[in-house]
Design a protein around this motif. Structure first.
Motif, PDB file in Angstrom:
ATOM      1  N   THR A 117      34.957 -60.654 -12.799  1.00 14.60           N
ATOM      2  CA  THR A 117      34.675 -59.386 -12.731  1.00 14.60           C
ATOM      3  C   THR A 117      33.989 -58.890 -14.129  1.00 14.60           C
ATOM      4  OG1 THR A 117      36.455 -59.015 -11.268  1.00 14.60           O
ATOM      5  CG2 THR A 117      35.667 -57.178 -12.230  1.00 14.60           C
TER       6      THR A 117
ATOM      7  N   ASP B  16      32.548 -71.535 -10.639  1.00 16.23           N
ATOM      8  CA  ASP B  16      31.511 -71.227  -9.998  1.00 16.23           C
ATOM      9  C   ASP B  16      30.466 -72.366  -9.880  1.00 16.23           C
ATOM     10  OD1 ASP B  16      32.420 -68.719  -9.178  1.00 16.23           O
ATOM     11  OD2 ASP B  16      30.887 -67.528 -10.699  1.00 16.23           O
TER      12      ASP B  16
ATOM     13  N   ARG C 102      41.728 -61.008  -2.684  1.00 15.63           N
ATOM     14  CA  ARG C 102      40.340 -61.044  -3.323  1.00 15.63           C
ATOM     15  C   ARG C 102      39.462 -61.742  -2.368  1.00 15.63           C
ATOM     16  NH1 ARG C 102      39.210 -65.043  -8.519  1.00 15.63           N
ATOM     17  NH2 ARG C 102      40.291 -66.509  -6.940  1.00 15.63           N
TER      18      ARG C 102
ATOM     19  N   GLY D 253      34.983 -62.857  -2.022  1.00 16.11           N
ATOM     20  CA  GLY D 253      33.805 -63.074  -2.590  1.00 16.11           C
ATOM     21  C   GLY D 253      32.632 -63.018  -1.880  1.00 16.11           C
TER      22      GLY D 253
ATOM     23  N   ILE E 143      32.239 -59.928  -6.445  1.00 22.51           N
ATOM     24  CA  ILE E 143      33.835 -60.029  -6.239  1.00 22.51           C
ATOM     25  C   ILE E 143      34.410 -58.681  -5.638  1.00 22.51           C
ATOM     26  CG2 ILE E 143      36.058 -60.690  -7.070  1.00 22.51           C
ATOM     27  CD1 ILE E 143      34.479 -62.046  -9.355  1.00 22.51           C
TER      28      ILE E 143
ATOM     29  N   HIS F 184      37.890 -56.552  -3.648  1.00 19.07           N
ATOM     30  CA  HIS F 184      39.300 -56.802  -3.461  1.00 19.07           C
ATOM     31  C   HIS F 184      39.874 -55.885  -2.334  1.00 19.07           C
ATOM     32  CE1 HIS F 184      43.923 -56.388  -3.869  1.00 19.07           C
ATOM     33  NE2 HIS F 184      43.631 -57.286  -4.703  1.00 19.07           N
TER      34      HIS F 184
END
Ligand code: AP5
Ligand code: MG
Length: 217
Positions: free
Chosen positions: A17, A35, A130, A132, A139, A141
């Motif tokens: 984040t 990633d 979470r 994505g 990202i 939530h």
């Protein structure tokens, strides 16, 4: 301003984040080892197949391949020109020593090593909700930052996904690995004077402000 930064902290603390805010607002290049591994897994490369064996159990990918993968990206022209935010690397003292050697050879210094700190119960809550974006990596939530339309990214409309290592048992293993293997990396940088500890239990913008206010001008 071009900075060279490391974000370090346990799983779910908010490294990704903060990396997104720093790269969007300061034009730095994002280098997230997690990633990069996930893209290799998606592309079904040899490295992806190797990494998957470790990531799915919450273990670290071996140092040799990880260092080689990150060294290649650090030597990239963009990184030289725009500076970088390392997220998730280095994660072992061996990786930190290798990074020192790479930066020395490139005649680069580090501006800050940012340790993001939050209580463990907050981490469990953050990882449980979470999601994505499969396309742009944004990202979300379920409670703290829900998308406007369920299952779709606000930025690019891409479908959202839940990471396979965000299962309760795997999360506990990732936290154990952090305490045993990655926490000593924070001590390593504390001795160099470049360490900045920030309170990540506040919202993303307040965490970001702590980082920006401590940056060299
Ligand atoms: P990696 O992808 O790096 O995962 P991680 O370190 O476990 O961290 P996460 O990505 O889970 O969390 P984050 O800190 O980025 O938090 P986020 O911003 O998403 O690594 C995955 C795996 O790859 C490793 O387990 C290992 O196997 C392998 N690997 C990677 N690097 C390696 C290396 N160097 N060596 C060997 N193996 C390696 O935030 C989490 C949630 O909280 C989100 O939903 C977000 O919206 C929310 N949130 C964030 N900040 C806030 C805030 N301030 N307030 C409220 N909510 C917030
Ligand atoms: Mg992350």
């Amino acid at each position: 301003m071009s900075y060279r930064l490391i974000l370090i902290g346990p799983p779910g603390v908010g490294k990704g984040t903060q990396s997104a805010l720093l790269t969007e607002r300061l034009g730095l290049k994002a280098l997230s080892s997690g990633d990069i591994f996930r893209r290799e897994i998606e592309a079904e490369t040899d490295l992806g197949r190797l990494a998957k064996r470790y990531i799915q159990h919450g273990e670290l990918v071996p140092n040799g391949v990880t260092i080689e993968m990150m060294a290649k990206r650090l030597r990239d022209d963009d990184t030289r020109k725009h500076g970088f935010v390392l997220d998730g690397f280095p994660r072992t003292v061996r990786q930190a020593e290798a990074l020192d050697e790479i930066l020395f050879e490139m005649e680069f210094g580090l501006d800050k090593v940012i340790s993001i700190e939050v209580p463990e119960e907050t981490i469990l809550h953050r990882l449980a909700g979470r999601m994505g974006c499969t396309k742009c990596g944004e990202i979300y939530h379920s409670r703290n930052k829900p998308p406007m339309r369920e299952g779709l990214c606000d930025k690019c409309n891409g479908p959202l996904f839940v990471r396979t290592d965000d299962q309760p048992g795997t999360i506990l293993e990732r936290l154990r690995v952090f305490r045993e293997t990655t926490a000593p990396v924070i001590d390593y940088y504390a001795s160099t004077g470049s360490l900045l500890r920030v309170d990540g239990s506040v919202g993303p913008e307040d965490t970001y402000r702590q980082i920006i206010e401590a940056m060299p001008r």
